[in-house]
Design an enzyme around this catalytic site. Sequence first.
Site, short mmCIF file in Angstrom:
data_model
loop_
_atom_site.label_atom_id
_atom_site.label_comp_id
_atom_site.label_asym_id
_atom_site.label_seq_id
_atom_site.Cartn_x
_atom_site.Cartn_y
_atom_site.Cartn_z
N LYS A 151 5.45 4.76 -9.80
CA LYS A 151 4.13 4.50 -9.22
C LYS A 151 3.14 4.12 -10.32
O LYS A 151 2.28 3.25 -10.13
CB LYS A 151 3.65 5.71 -8.44
CG LYS A 151 4.45 5.89 -7.15
CD LYS A 151 4.31 7.28 -6.57
CE LYS A 151 5.09 7.40 -5.27
NZ LYS A 151 5.29 8.78 -4.84
N GLU B 237 0.82 -1.22 0.00
CA GLU B 237 0.00 0.00 0.00
C GLU B 237 0.85 1.26 0.00
O GLU B 237 0.51 2.26 -0.65
CB GLU B 237 -0.92 -0.01 1.24
CG GLU B 237 -1.90 1.14 1.28
CD GLU B 237 -2.87 1.11 0.10
OE1 GLU B 237 -3.73 0.23 0.07
OE2 GLU B 237 -2.74 1.96 -0.80
N1 HSE Z 1 9.21 10.90 -2.70
C1 HSE Z 1 7.87 10.43 -2.75
C2 HSE Z 1 6.94 11.59 -3.03
C3 HSE Z 1 7.54 9.76 -1.45
O1 HSE Z 1 7.37 12.75 -2.90
O2 HSE Z 1 5.79 11.37 -3.39
C4 HSE Z 1 6.29 8.95 -1.48
O3 HSE Z 1 6.38 7.87 -2.36
#
Ligand code: HSE
Length: 339
Positions: A226, A151
């Site tokens: 992501k 998650e």
């Molecule tokens: N470096 C990532 C961001 C952290 O700024 O979204 C969370 O995945």
Amino acid sequence: MKIALIGLGSVGQGLLQILKDKAAYLEETYNFKPEIVAVGTASKGTLYHPDGLDIDDLLKALEARHLRHYPDVYGLTRNWDIPFLIHECNADVLVECSPTNLQDGQPALSYCQVALNSGKHVVMANKGPIAVAYSDLRAQAKNAGKHLLFEGTVMAGTPSIRLAMQALAGCEITEARGIFNGTTNYILTQMEGGMSYADALVRAQQLGYAETDPSADVEGWDAAGKGIILAAALFNKRFTLSEMSVQGITHLTAADIKAASEAGERWKLIVKITPEGGSVKPTRLPMNHPLAGVGGSTNAVTYTTDLLGEVTLVGPGAGRIQTGFALLSDLLEIARNPY
Ligand code: HSE
């Protein structure tokens, strides 16, 4: 539940803080009694105690920047190699939150494999192994009869993965689109308020939003990773970074931000992912666009589905406690459904 925690940066410490602060609540409400038995990082050493480590002492040792400051107690073992520690310890679950490597997922990928091979569930905030090898890890976890939960890899503890994979199960998702990087969204918001790019980046690092190497954030690779994770989890597609069209925010100037603002628009780093591919691109949105109002380190995802149309989730996208909570939510899921 006995836990091995690898990675003691902002996110790992966030989980320790939550487990400390909410111990009584978690036990009373969920009968959840976590015990940290093993911890380790590449730079601060490792510790193992089969009967559990003291979280207060761990946090104090980390404040002093090395696990050698953890007190000597009977039964404590220090400085085993991380793979050996994961294999030999009596943990039920490996929690992996060491720095993300989106190129080959290592060394975390091999830590996850060792954990599954030695009969442990895997929970992670580290994006590398899932972005690089989700289908292989999932097959390995299934064969081992263990959970593989992640998650915290997308939108911190805001339940983007659980929404797509559990709450929306039965819907066909055809697209995911949104703001997936807290650091860049924070920088863009601060720049609109007049702060310089450099100052806003330093502040994002201080607040625990940025990656260990923040170029992954500002150049768009973290958001792309992501997108790759969502493509794997939602569409069963294996994309690589080189197959994504990726642009970050480094070329945006204060003048660009001002020009958009004067035209009633706002820059956002938008990720779009479909079964055919994905992109990360700074985009000017009209102020009345729903994503234009998502400011600071907040993230948002809109899933396009066949049965519900568009479903949008907005919430924290980065941060120590916010990502620590993602790990807690996965641990609670394992406690509720041991497999
Ligand atoms: N470096 C990532 C961001 C952290 O700024 O979204 C969370 O995945």
